[in-house]
Design a protein around this motif. Structure first.
Motif, PDB file in Angstrom:
ATOM      1  N   LYS A 180       0.842  -1.192   0.000  1.00 22.14           N
ATOM      2  CA  LYS A 180       0.000   0.000   0.000  1.00 22.14           C
ATOM      3  C   LYS A 180       0.879   1.245   0.000  1.00 22.14           C
ATOM      4  O   LYS A 180       2.053   1.193   0.362  1.00 22.14           O
ATOM      5  CB  LYS A 180      -0.940   0.012   1.213  1.00 22.14           C
ATOM      6  N   GLN A 181       0.277   2.357  -0.396  1.00 27.24           N
ATOM      7  CA  GLN A 181       1.019   3.607  -0.398  1.00 27.24           C
ATOM      8  C   GLN A 181       1.155   4.151   1.026  1.00 27.24           C
ATOM      9  O   GLN A 181       0.336   3.868   1.904  1.00 27.24           O
ATOM     10  CB  GLN A 181       0.300   4.630  -1.274  1.00 27.24           C
ATOM     11  N   ARG A 182       2.192   4.930   1.210  1.00 29.86           N
ATOM     12  CA  ARG A 182       2.378   5.593   2.498  1.00 29.86           C
ATOM     13  C   ARG A 182       1.251   6.606   2.690  1.00 29.86           C
ATOM     14  O   ARG A 182       0.887   7.331   1.754  1.00 29.86           O
ATOM     15  CB  ARG A 182       3.738   6.288   2.536  1.00 29.86           C
ATOM     16  N   GLU A 183       0.724   6.662   3.903  1.00 28.44           N
ATOM     17  CA  GLU A 183      -0.405   7.548   4.166  1.00 28.44           C
ATOM     18  C   GLU A 183      -0.196   8.326   5.460  1.00 28.44           C
ATOM     19  O   GLU A 183       0.495   7.878   6.374  1.00 28.44           O
ATOM     20  CB  GLU A 183      -1.714   6.745   4.278  1.00 28.44           C
ATOM     21  N   LEU A 184      -0.820   9.501   5.478  1.00 25.67           N
ATOM     22  CA  LEU A 184      -0.755  10.351   6.660  1.00 25.67           C
ATOM     23  C   LEU A 184      -1.534   9.715   7.809  1.00 25.67           C
ATOM     24  O   LEU A 184      -2.626   9.178   7.610  1.00 25.67           O
ATOM     25  CB  LEU A 184      -1.357  11.722   6.342  1.00 25.67           C
ATOM     26  N   VAL A 185      -0.958   9.792   9.005  1.00 27.69           N
ATOM     27  CA  VAL A 185      -1.665   9.378  10.215  1.00 27.69           C
ATOM     28  C   VAL A 185      -2.070  10.612  11.017  1.00 27.69           C
ATOM     29  O   VAL A 185      -3.230  10.775  11.365  1.00 27.69           O
ATOM     30  CB  VAL A 185      -0.793   8.449  11.076  1.00 27.69           C
ATOM     31  N   ALA A 186      -1.089  11.469  11.307  1.00 31.94           N
ATOM     32  CA  ALA A 186      -1.370  12.660  12.109  1.00 31.94           C
ATOM     33  C   ALA A 186      -0.226  13.655  11.955  1.00 31.94           C
ATOM     34  O   ALA A 186       0.912  13.258  11.700  1.00 31.94           O
ATOM     35  CB  ALA A 186      -1.539  12.302  13.585  1.00 31.94           C
ATOM     36  N   THR A 187      -0.545  14.918  12.116  1.00 34.82           N
ATOM     37  CA  THR A 187       0.480  15.960  12.117  1.00 34.82           C
ATOM     38  C   THR A 187       0.253  16.896  13.289  1.00 34.82           C
ATOM     39  O   THR A 187      -0.864  17.000  13.812  1.00 34.82           O
ATOM     40  CB  THR A 187       0.473  16.787  10.818  1.00 34.82           C
ATOM     41  N   ILE A 188       1.324  17.585  13.667  1.00 31.36           N
ATOM     42  CA  ILE A 188       1.230  18.567  14.740  1.00 31.36           C
ATOM     43  C   ILE A 188       2.093  19.759  14.363  1.00 31.36           C
ATOM     44  O   ILE A 188       3.245  19.602  13.950  1.00 31.36           O
ATOM     45  CB  ILE A 188       1.646  17.953  16.100  1.00 31.36           C
ATOM     46  N   THR A 189       1.528  20.961  14.485  1.00 31.55           N
ATOM     47  CA  THR A 189       2.274  22.167  14.145  1.00 31.55           C
ATOM     48  C   THR A 189       3.174  22.574  15.300  1.00 31.55           C
ATOM     49  O   THR A 189       3.119  21.994  16.395  1.00 31.55           O
ATOM     50  CB  THR A 189       1.313  23.323  13.836  1.00 31.55           C
ATOM     51  N   SER A 190       3.970  23.593  15.056  1.00 31.45           N
ATOM     52  CA  SER A 190       4.839  24.099  16.115  1.00 31.45           C
ATOM     53  C   SER A 190       4.018  24.603  17.296  1.00 31.45           C
ATOM     54  O   SER A 190       4.457  24.545  18.444  1.00 31.45           O
ATOM     55  CB  SER A 190       5.724  25.221  15.576  1.00 31.45           C
ATOM     56  N   GLY A 191       2.816  25.074  17.016  1.00 30.87           N
ATOM     57  CA  GLY A 191       1.958  25.591  18.068  1.00 30.87           C
ATOM     58  C   GLY A 191       1.067  24.547  18.711  1.00 30.87           C
ATOM     59  O   GLY A 191       0.267  24.877  19.597  1.00 30.87           O
ATOM     60  N   GLY A 192       1.190  23.310  18.265  1.00 34.16           N
ATOM     61  CA  GLY A 192       0.436  22.228  18.876  1.00 34.16           C
ATOM     62  C   GLY A 192      -0.885  21.898  18.206  1.00 34.16           C
ATOM     63  O   GLY A 192      -1.638  21.050  18.698  1.00 34.16           O
ATOM     64  N   ARG A 193      -1.158  22.535  17.077  1.00 35.27           N
ATOM     65  CA  ARG A 193      -2.397  22.218  16.372  1.00 35.27           C
ATOM     66  C   ARG A 193      -2.237  20.867  15.687  1.00 35.27           C
ATOM     67  O   ARG A 193      -1.218  20.597  15.044  1.00 35.27           O
ATOM     68  CB  ARG A 193      -2.712  23.295  15.348  1.00 35.27           C
ATOM     69  N   THR A 194      -3.264  20.031  15.790  1.00 36.49           N
ATOM     70  CA  THR A 194      -3.166  18.666  15.274  1.00 36.49           C
ATOM     71  C   THR A 194      -4.189  18.392  14.175  1.00 36.49           C
ATOM     72  O   THR A 194      -5.262  18.988  14.142  1.00 36.49           O
ATOM     73  CB  THR A 194      -3.379  17.648  16.399  1.00 36.49           C
ATOM     74  N   ILE A 195      -3.807  17.484  13.300  1.00 40.42           N
ATOM     75  CA  ILE A 195      -4.683  16.989  12.247  1.00 40.42           C
ATOM     76  C   ILE A 195      -4.548  15.481  12.230  1.00 40.42           C
ATOM     77  O   ILE A 195      -3.425  14.952  12.333  1.00 40.42           O
ATOM     78  CB  ILE A 195      -4.303  17.564  10.873  1.00 40.42           C
TER      79      ILE A 195
END
Length: 114
Positions: free
Chosen positions: A42-57
């Motif tokens: 399978k292709q690599r996929e996003l799980v989660a991200t976090i910005t420098s300010g702590g905002r998450t996706i």
């Protein structure tokens, strides 16, 4: 920038695991960090991200079960994974970017047994 992941392993269905990613380089605190995963064939996929300010996706598959966090004093980003399912089995990678340059760790294998 060098990223080193750890914390992977074998976990039972419904179990938990905490992944770690240590960043070696300057200015860790001002850059976003992310966790990605790649299952076999399978292709690599996003799980989660976090910005420098702590905002998450979060990816839909991770919402409500996974939590990304960071400790800038330790140059470390974490991924707490709960209620693990067999479909979470994958190599998990840490990623950051500097301008147009992406930096990846070597990955850590998570295997969820049913």
């Amino acid at each position: 920038v060098q990223l080193v992941e750890s914390g992977g392993g074998l976990v039972q269905l419904g179990g938990s695991r905490r992944l770690f990613c240590i960043a070696f380089g300057r200015d860790f605190s001002i850059y976003a960090m992310g966790w990605y995963r790649q299952a076999p064939e399978k292709q690599r996929e996003l799980v989660a991200t976090i910005t420098s300010g702590g905002r998450t996706i979060y990816a839909n598959s991770a919402k409500g079960r996974f939590t990304i966090s960071r400790d800038n004093a330790k140059n470390t980003v974490y991924l707490q994974m709960n209620s693990l399912k067999p479909e979470d089995t994958a190599v998990y990678y840490c990623k950051t970017a500097r301008g147009t340059d992406n930096y990846w760790g070597q990955g850590t294998q998570v295997t969820v047994s049913s």
